[in-house]
Scaffold this active site. Structure first.
Site, PDB file in Angstrom:
ATOM      1  N   GLY A 145       0.335  -3.755  -8.022  1.00  0.00           N
ATOM      2  CA  GLY A 145       1.168  -4.960  -8.053  1.00  0.00           C
ATOM      3  C   GLY A 145       2.417  -4.838  -7.209  1.00  0.00           C
ATOM      4  O   GLY A 145       2.505  -3.984  -6.329  1.00  0.00           O
ATOM      5  N   ASP A 188      -0.365   5.625   2.490  1.00  0.00           N
ATOM      6  CA  ASP A 188      -0.656   6.705   1.542  1.00  0.00           C
ATOM      7  C   ASP A 188      -1.807   7.521   2.120  1.00  0.00           C
ATOM      8  O   ASP A 188      -2.933   7.497   1.609  1.00  0.00           O
ATOM      9  CB  ASP A 188      -1.018   6.109   0.179  1.00  0.00           C
ATOM     10  CG  ASP A 188       0.167   5.380  -0.423  1.00  0.00           C
ATOM     11  OD1 ASP A 188       1.182   6.022  -0.691  1.00  0.00           O
ATOM     12  OD2 ASP A 188       0.088   4.144  -0.580  1.00  0.00           O
ATOM     13  N   HIS A 247      -0.036  -5.035   1.275  1.00  0.00           N
ATOM     14  CA  HIS A 247      -1.190  -5.411   0.442  1.00  0.00           C
ATOM     15  C   HIS A 247      -1.887  -6.628   1.046  1.00  0.00           C
ATOM     16  O   HIS A 247      -3.119  -6.696   1.064  1.00  0.00           O
ATOM     17  CB  HIS A 247      -0.741  -5.786  -0.974  1.00  0.00           C
ATOM     18  CG  HIS A 247      -0.124  -4.669  -1.753  1.00  0.00           C
ATOM     19  ND1 HIS A 247       1.214  -4.632  -2.080  1.00  0.00           N
ATOM     20  CD2 HIS A 247      -0.670  -3.539  -2.281  1.00  0.00           C
ATOM     21  CE1 HIS A 247       1.467  -3.543  -2.784  1.00  0.00           C
ATOM     22  NE2 HIS A 247       0.356  -2.856  -2.920  1.00  0.00           N
TER      23      HIS A 247
HETATM   24  O1  PAF Z   1      -2.011   3.034  -3.938  1.00  0.00           O
HETATM   25  C1  PAF Z   1      -1.856   2.541  -5.076  1.00  0.00           C
HETATM   26  O2  PAF Z   1      -1.284   1.471  -5.233  1.00  0.00           O
HETATM   27  C2  PAF Z   1      -2.405   3.290  -6.288  1.00  0.00           C
HETATM   28  O3  PAF Z   1      -2.278   4.659  -6.130  1.00  0.00           O
HETATM   29  C3  PAF Z   1      -3.835   2.890  -6.644  1.00  0.00           C
HETATM   30  C4  PAF Z   1      -4.818   3.277  -5.543  1.00  0.00           C
HETATM   31  C5  PAF Z   1      -3.927   1.395  -6.896  1.00  0.00           C
HETATM   32  C6  PAF Z   1      -4.277   3.621  -7.919  1.00  0.00           C
HETATM   33  O4  PAF Z   1      -3.454   3.315  -8.994  1.00  0.00           O
END
Ligand code: PAF
Length: 280
Positions: free
Chosen positions: A31, A150, A37
């Site tokens: 979120g 990440d 995103h």
């Molecule tokens: O990258 C993220 O936001 C989180 O590590 C994930 C992959 C949703 C797992 O909680």
């Protein structure tokens, strides 16, 4: 858009879609959605018949209780954004739904979880793979989308899919940056005004470091990057590593036909920021 709170409801809806021959794309998130995103969602939307986005702040991947507590939560505006981006299904489970009992599983990630982030955030990646494995088992997507910001997580998720022997294509998506170069992250909004002004130094340093690889060895470059943060009153460099992009082992020289990625983690007050860049 349908919002599901339980694994069972989600799984039966997806089963029906699969029986109709529809492909499923999945974007797992915690979120506080931002343009990073949104870029994953746009790509997933364009490549699949059905799009599932999960929003779940996973407690098992936080090594500091205060970090979990302070993690930004914006369910209402997140759902509005997902709706506007033509998401078919939002999955927003409760903690008890995902962890009806304590998850004691530990995963052998072949050491990928012991370097960089793994050294500074004990148990973090085990928590990430706990939740991602549960989500993958429920959603069973054809493709799942992860951001390269990440980077270590991305490599570990690729390993997880091999371990679970699941037929899921992991799609790696480019880092999205603010106009001043700061990599987009839900944590950026926790920075104070002054910290936010200094934060682009992380990107600037990575960019200059990449140029310097024509004159400096990887070890010399590491020393140079470390020096850039020594006189920064607001910033603490946790690590800068140049790693092989498939097994995350440290790169000793620029020769050799392996992908090389410069990875960095910096503490800015209470906020920890990570970033990376290709150093091929
Ligand atoms: O990258 C993220 O936001 C989180 O590590 C994930 C992959 C949703 C797992 O909680």
């Amino acid at each position: 858009m349908i919002v599901y709170r339980t694994k069972q409801d989600l799984a039966s809806h997806l089963e029906a879609l699969r029986n109709q021959g529809k492909s499923v794309g999945f974007v797992p998130t915690m979120g506080a959605l931002h343009e990073g995103h949104a870029s994953l969602i746009t790509k997933a939307r364009s490549e699949n018949d059905a799009l599932v986005v999960s929003i779940f702040v996973n407690p098992t991947q936080f090594d500091e209780p205060s970090d979990l507590e302070n993690y930004p939560r914006k369910m209402e505006s997140d759902l509005r954004l997902l709706q506007s981006m033509k998401t078919d299904i939002a999955f927003t489970p409760s903690v008890i739904e995902m962890y009806p009992e304590e998850d004691t599983r530990t995963f052998d990630l072949g050491g990928l979880d012991r370097v960089m982030e793994g050294k500074y955030r004990t148990g973090h990646f085990n928590g990430v793979v706990q939740i991602v494995s549960k989500l993958f088992e429920t959603v069973r997507p054809d493709r799942a989308y992860f951001g390269r910001k990440d980077f270590q997580q991305l490599v570990i998720i690729q390993k997880l899919v091999q371990l679970m022997d699941m037929d899921i294509t992991i799609v790696s998506c480019p880092i999205v940056r603010e106009p001043d170069g700061l990599a987009m992250s839900s944590r950026n909004e926790l920075l104070t005004g002054e910290e936010r002004k200094t934060a682009p130094l992380i990107y600037i340093t990575l960019k200059i470091a990449r140029e310097k690889r024509s004159t400096l060895s990887p070890a010399e470059l590491k020393t140079w990057v470390t020096a850039q943060f020594e006189n920064q009153p607001l910033m603490d460099l946790e690590y800068f590593e140049i790693v092989n992009d498939s097994d995350l082992s440290p790169v000793q020289s620029w020769t050799g036909n392996v992908g090389k990625v410069g990875c960095i983690a910096v503490r800015l007050g209470k906020v920890r920021l990570i970033d990376n860049m290709n150093f091929d």
